[in-house]
Write a protein that holds these residues in place. Structure first.
Motif, PDB file in Angstrom:
ATOM      1  N   PHE A 121       0.993  -1.267  -0.056  1.00 49.67           N
ATOM      2  CA  PHE A 121       0.015   0.064   0.012  1.00 49.67           C
ATOM      3  C   PHE A 121       0.934   1.226  -0.011  1.00 49.67           C
ATOM      4  O   PHE A 121       1.901   1.258   0.769  1.00 49.67           O
ATOM      5  CB  PHE A 121      -0.941  -0.075   1.205  1.00 49.67           C
ATOM      6  CG  PHE A 121      -1.369   1.238   1.565  1.00 49.67           C
ATOM      7  CD1 PHE A 121      -2.630   1.618   0.867  1.00 49.67           C
ATOM      8  CD2 PHE A 121      -1.245   2.085   2.489  1.00 49.67           C
ATOM      9  CE1 PHE A 121      -3.259   2.942   0.806  1.00 49.67           C
ATOM     10  CE2 PHE A 121      -1.803   3.256   2.846  1.00 49.67           C
ATOM     11  CZ  PHE A 121      -2.898   3.607   1.830  1.00 49.67           C
ATOM     12  N   THR A 122       0.535   2.207  -0.850  1.00 54.07           N
ATOM     13  CA  THR A 122       1.354   3.506  -1.122  1.00 54.07           C
ATOM     14  C   THR A 122       0.592   4.803  -0.610  1.00 54.07           C
ATOM     15  O   THR A 122       1.185   5.601  -0.329  1.00 54.07           O
ATOM     16  CB  THR A 122       1.829   3.570  -2.389  1.00 54.07           C
ATOM     17  OG1 THR A 122       0.867   3.424  -3.448  1.00 54.07           O
ATOM     18  CG2 THR A 122       2.903   2.425  -2.645  1.00 54.07           C
ATOM     19  N   ASP A 123      -0.813   4.921  -1.238  1.00 55.53           N
ATOM     20  CA  ASP A 123      -1.571   5.995  -0.853  1.00 55.53           C
ATOM     21  C   ASP A 123      -3.113   5.962  -1.127  1.00 55.53           C
ATOM     22  O   ASP A 123      -3.389   4.742  -1.321  1.00 55.53           O
ATOM     23  CB  ASP A 123      -0.958   7.065  -1.892  1.00 55.53           C
ATOM     24  CG  ASP A 123      -1.325   8.513  -1.641  1.00 55.53           C
ATOM     25  OD1 ASP A 123      -1.825   8.626  -0.442  1.00 55.53           O
ATOM     26  OD2 ASP A 123      -0.824   9.377  -2.280  1.00 55.53           O
ATOM     27  N   LEU A 124      -3.737   6.960  -0.815  1.00 59.13           N
ATOM     28  CA  LEU A 124      -5.000   7.039  -1.143  1.00 59.13           C
ATOM     29  C   LEU A 124      -5.463   8.121  -1.858  1.00 59.13           C
ATOM     30  O   LEU A 124      -4.799   9.204  -2.031  1.00 59.13           O
ATOM     31  CB  LEU A 124      -5.708   7.225   0.384  1.00 59.13           C
ATOM     32  CG  LEU A 124      -5.982   6.212   1.278  1.00 59.13           C
ATOM     33  CD1 LEU A 124      -6.281   6.309   2.535  1.00 59.13           C
ATOM     34  CD2 LEU A 124      -7.100   5.001   0.670  1.00 59.13           C
TER      35      LEU A 124
ATOM     36  N   TYR B 183     -11.825   8.218  -5.388  1.00 58.96           N
ATOM     37  CA  TYR B 183     -12.470   7.296  -6.572  1.00 58.96           C
ATOM     38  C   TYR B 183     -12.701   8.190  -7.877  1.00 58.96           C
ATOM     39  O   TYR B 183     -13.398   9.001  -7.637  1.00 58.96           O
ATOM     40  CB  TYR B 183     -13.553   6.581  -5.926  1.00 58.96           C
ATOM     41  CG  TYR B 183     -13.942   5.455  -6.938  1.00 58.96           C
ATOM     42  CD1 TYR B 183     -13.870   4.268  -7.286  1.00 58.96           C
ATOM     43  CD2 TYR B 183     -15.244   5.956  -7.733  1.00 58.96           C
ATOM     44  CE1 TYR B 183     -14.275   3.579  -8.117  1.00 58.96           C
ATOM     45  CE2 TYR B 183     -15.752   5.092  -8.513  1.00 58.96           C
ATOM     46  CZ  TYR B 183     -15.499   3.866  -8.678  1.00 58.96           C
ATOM     47  OH  TYR B 183     -15.990   3.100  -9.712  1.00 58.96           O
TER      48      TYR B 183
ATOM     49  N   HIS C  49     -10.735  -1.830  -4.910  1.00 58.60           N
ATOM     50  CA  HIS C  49      -9.733  -0.883  -4.219  1.00 58.60           C
ATOM     51  C   HIS C  49     -10.266  -0.015  -3.609  1.00 58.60           C
ATOM     52  O   HIS C  49      -9.561   0.668  -2.887  1.00 58.60           O
ATOM     53  CB  HIS C  49      -8.825  -0.317  -5.417  1.00 58.60           C
ATOM     54  CG  HIS C  49      -8.007  -1.648  -5.815  1.00 58.60           C
ATOM     55  ND1 HIS C  49      -7.409  -1.283  -7.009  1.00 58.60           N
ATOM     56  CD2 HIS C  49      -7.785  -2.956  -5.816  1.00 58.60           C
ATOM     57  CE1 HIS C  49      -6.659  -2.526  -7.831  1.00 58.60           C
ATOM     58  NE2 HIS C  49      -7.081  -3.480  -6.620  1.00 58.60           N
TER      59      HIS C  49
ATOM     60  N   ASP D 280     -11.263   1.732  -0.189  1.00 59.88           N
ATOM     61  CA  ASP D 280     -11.139   1.768   1.236  1.00 59.88           C
ATOM     62  C   ASP D 280     -12.398   2.123   1.753  1.00 59.88           C
ATOM     63  O   ASP D 280     -12.668   3.552   1.930  1.00 59.88           O
ATOM     64  CB  ASP D 280      -9.823   2.733   1.629  1.00 59.88           C
ATOM     65  CG  ASP D 280      -9.509   2.372   2.934  1.00 59.88           C
ATOM     66  OD1 ASP D 280     -10.375   2.245   3.804  1.00 59.88           O
ATOM     67  OD2 ASP D 280      -8.173   2.055   3.178  1.00 59.88           O
TER      68      ASP D 280
ATOM     69  N   VAL E   5     -12.172   4.523   5.151  1.00 63.67           N
ATOM     70  CA  VAL E   5     -12.051   6.040   4.787  1.00 63.67           C
ATOM     71  C   VAL E   5     -13.084   6.520   4.081  1.00 63.67           C
ATOM     72  O   VAL E   5     -13.396   7.643   4.557  1.00 63.67           O
ATOM     73  CB  VAL E   5     -10.565   6.048   3.966  1.00 63.67           C
ATOM     74  CG1 VAL E   5     -10.338   7.624   3.473  1.00 63.67           C
ATOM     75  CG2 VAL E   5      -9.271   5.530   4.772  1.00 63.67           C
TER      76      VAL E   5
ATOM     77  N   TYR F 113     -12.961   6.693  -1.637  1.00 63.60           N
ATOM     78  CA  TYR F 113     -11.385   6.897  -1.700  1.00 63.60           C
ATOM     79  C   TYR F 113     -10.988   5.481  -1.987  1.00 63.60           C
ATOM     80  O   TYR F 113     -11.700   4.339  -1.762  1.00 63.60           O
ATOM     81  CB  TYR F 113     -10.552   7.074  -0.397  1.00 63.60           C
ATOM     82  CG  TYR F 113     -10.448   8.731  -0.452  1.00 63.60           C
ATOM     83  CD1 TYR F 113      -9.185   9.235  -0.596  1.00 63.60           C
ATOM     84  CD2 TYR F 113     -11.576   9.405  -0.173  1.00 63.60           C
ATOM     85  CE1 TYR F 113      -9.127  10.626  -0.628  1.00 63.60           C
ATOM     86  CE2 TYR F 113     -11.701  10.749  -0.081  1.00 63.60           C
ATOM     87  CZ  TYR F 113     -10.147  11.316  -0.258  1.00 63.60           C
ATOM     88  OH  TYR F 113     -10.232  12.932  -0.145  1.00 63.60           O
ATOM     89  N   VAL F 114      -9.820   5.547  -3.115  1.00 63.14           N
ATOM     90  CA  VAL F 114      -9.376   4.000  -3.332  1.00 63.14           C
ATOM     91  C   VAL F 114      -7.865   3.760  -2.695  1.00 63.14           C
ATOM     92  O   VAL F 114      -7.252   4.948  -2.470  1.00 63.14           O
ATOM     93  CB  VAL F 114      -9.301   3.882  -4.974  1.00 63.14           C
ATOM     94  CG1 VAL F 114     -10.645   3.670  -5.484  1.00 63.14           C
ATOM     95  CG2 VAL F 114      -8.766   4.977  -5.674  1.00 63.14           C
ATOM     96  N   ARG F 115      -7.422   2.906  -2.536  1.00 62.84           N
ATOM     97  CA  ARG F 115      -6.090   2.427  -1.974  1.00 62.84           C
ATOM     98  C   ARG F 115      -5.356   2.314  -3.100  1.00 62.84           C
ATOM     99  O   ARG F 115      -5.601   1.701  -4.243  1.00 62.84           O
ATOM    100  CB  ARG F 115      -6.040   1.233  -1.138  1.00 62.84           C
ATOM    101  CG  ARG F 115      -6.730   1.341   0.068  1.00 62.84           C
ATOM    102  CD  ARG F 115      -6.754   0.218   0.926  1.00 62.84           C
ATOM    103  NE  ARG F 115      -5.801  -0.554   1.304  1.00 62.84           N
ATOM    104  CZ  ARG F 115      -5.095  -0.108   2.570  1.00 62.84           C
ATOM    105  NH1 ARG F 115      -5.943   0.688   3.413  1.00 62.84           N
ATOM    106  NH2 ARG F 115      -4.119  -0.680   2.858  1.00 62.84           N
TER     107      ARG F 115
ATOM    108  N   TYR G 277      -1.575   1.048  -4.775  1.00 66.10           N
ATOM    109  CA  TYR G 277      -0.466  -0.217  -4.456  1.00 66.10           C
ATOM    110  C   TYR G 277       0.622   0.356  -5.325  1.00 66.10           C
ATOM    111  O   TYR G 277       0.681   0.609  -6.419  1.00 66.10           O
ATOM    112  CB  TYR G 277      -0.965  -1.385  -4.594  1.00 66.10           C
ATOM    113  CG  TYR G 277      -2.261  -1.782  -3.830  1.00 66.10           C
ATOM    114  CD1 TYR G 277      -1.749  -2.319  -2.244  1.00 66.10           C
ATOM    115  CD2 TYR G 277      -3.313  -1.463  -4.022  1.00 66.10           C
ATOM    116  CE1 TYR G 277      -2.964  -2.444  -1.563  1.00 66.10           C
ATOM    117  CE2 TYR G 277      -4.474  -1.812  -3.221  1.00 66.10           C
ATOM    118  CZ  TYR G 277      -4.389  -2.298  -2.043  1.00 66.10           C
ATOM    119  OH  TYR G 277      -5.363  -2.590  -1.074  1.00 66.10           O
TER     120      TYR G 277
END
Length: 295
Positions: free
Chosen positions: A39-42, A45, A53, A55, A58, A66-68, A70
Motif C-alpha cells: 500500500f502506498t497512498d489514497l 475514487y 480497491h 477503502d 476511509v 477513496y481508493v487504495r 499499491y
C-alpha cells in the motif's frame, strides 16, 4: 531434430513478432500488469477505478469514496488455467483443445518476454496437473509439451466440475496476487460463478471462452449419430428436422444467456473465441481492448 512443441513454439513466436510488434505497452512488453501488495497512498475514487480497491473505512469517515493505491510489481506471476475435459476435444480440425493450447502458449510466451514467471494448471475431473511458475522460454516449451500430450480419457461420466477447477486455481495461487488466464468452453456443472468471483477478488482474471461454430448453429447434415462428449451418451438425430433445429436453437440461446449471466455475477467479461477464427488476430484484439481499458 526439433520436436513438435519446439516447432509450434517457433511458429507462434514468429507470428507473434509480426502481428504484435509495436502494439504492446509497458517496460516489460505486456499490457497486463502485475499489481503489488504494498500500500502506498489514497486518492479520490474515479469512475474507471476498480471498485475492489475502495477503502471503505476511509470512505465512511469522509463521506466520499477513496481508493487504495499499491506499488506495482515490475515482475508478475502469470497462470494459464486450461480446461482439458472431454468437451474441449470437440470441433473442427483438432478442436477447442488445440485452440486453447495455441492461445495458452502464445499468451505464456508474450507475458514471459519481460522476465515474468508463468505457470499452468491443466484440469479435468480425473486428472489435474500443476506446472509451477518459472521464467524463460524453456518454461513455455515445457507447458507446450504437456499441452500437446493427449489428455487421458475420462473414466467418469460426469460433466466438468468447473467449480473444482476454480477452487484448484485459488488454492494454487493463494500466496501471491497473479494474472490468471482461464481458457474453457464452460460446458460443465452449473454454479461455478461463485468460485470464479472469489478468484477475481484476489487476482486479475482474464476469461477466454472457446466455442465451435457447430455448437452455436447446428449444420444440416441429415441423419447423424451424436455423442455427448462429457457423458458419452449417444443419440441418433435428424439434423434436417426443422422442429429439432428450432428446439436446439432455443436451448443454445438459453445456454448462452445462462453463461453470460454467470459471468456478470462473477464480475468478469469473457472474450469469446471460435475455432474458425484467426487466433493471432483474436489475440491482437484482446491486447487492444485490454490496453484501452487501462488508460
Amino acid at each position: 531434430m526439433t520436436t513438435a512443441p519446439e516447432r509450434l513454439l517457433r511458429r507462434l513466436e514468429w507470428r507473434l513478432g509480426r502481428r504484435l510488434d509495436g502494439r504492446l505497452q509497458g517496460a516489460y512488453r505486456t499490457v497486463w500488469h502485475g499489481a503489488g501488495i504494498d500500500f502506498t497512498d489514497l486518492r479520490v475514487y474515479l469512475p474507471e477505478d476498480d471498485v475492489r480497491h475502495i477503502d471503505w473505512n476511509v470512505t465512511a469517515r469522509v463521506d466520499e469514496p477513496y481508493v487504495r493505491l499499491y506499488t506495482e510489481d515490475r515482475e508478475m506471476t502469470c497462470w494459464l488455467v486450461i480446461d482439458r475435459s472431454a468437451s474441449m476435444r470437440f470441433g473442427r480440425e483438432a478442436g477447442k483443445e488445440s485452440v486453447a493450447a495455441e492461445l495458452a502458449i502464445s499468451l505464456g510466451r508474450l507475458v514471459s518476454q519481460g522476465g515474468n514467471r508463468v505457470g499452468a494448471i491443466l484440469f479435468d475431473n480425473d486428472a489435474q496437473q500443476v506446472i509451477p511458475p518459472r521464467t524463460g522460454r524453456d518454461q513455455i516449451l515445457r507447458i507446450a509439451r504437456d499441452l500437446l500430450r493427449p489428455a487421458a480419457k475420462s473414466r467418469s461420466s460426469n460433466t466438468t466440475d468447473l467449480s473444482g477447477m476454480f477452487r484448484l486455481a485459488a488454492a494454487t495461487t493463494v500466496r501471491r496476487r497473479s494474472l490468471i488466464f482461464v481458457m474453457s468452453d464452460f460446458i460443465g456443472d452449473p454454479g461455478w460463478e461463485r468460485e470464479l468471483a472469489r478468484l477475481t477478488h484476489r487476482h486479475e482474471v482474464v476469461v477466454i471462452r472457446i466455442v465451435d461454430p457447430a455448437e452455436l448453429d447446428l449444420p444440416d447434415l441429415g441423419l447423424v449419430l451424436v455423442e455427448d462428449a462429457e457423458t458419452g451418451e449417444q443419440l441418433l438425430v435428424d439434423t434436417s428436422d426443422p422442429l429439432l433445429r428450432g428446439r436446439l436453437a432455443t436451448q443454445v440461446d438459453a445456454r448462452e444467456d445462462a453463461v453470460a449471466a454467470a459471468m456478470r455475477t462473477a464480475g468478469v467479461g469473457a472474450y469469446r473465441i471460435t475455432t474458425d477464427q484467426d487466433l493471432l488476430a483474436a489475440l491482437v484484439t484482446m491486447v487492444q481492448q485490454s490496453g484501452r481499458g487501462r488508460r
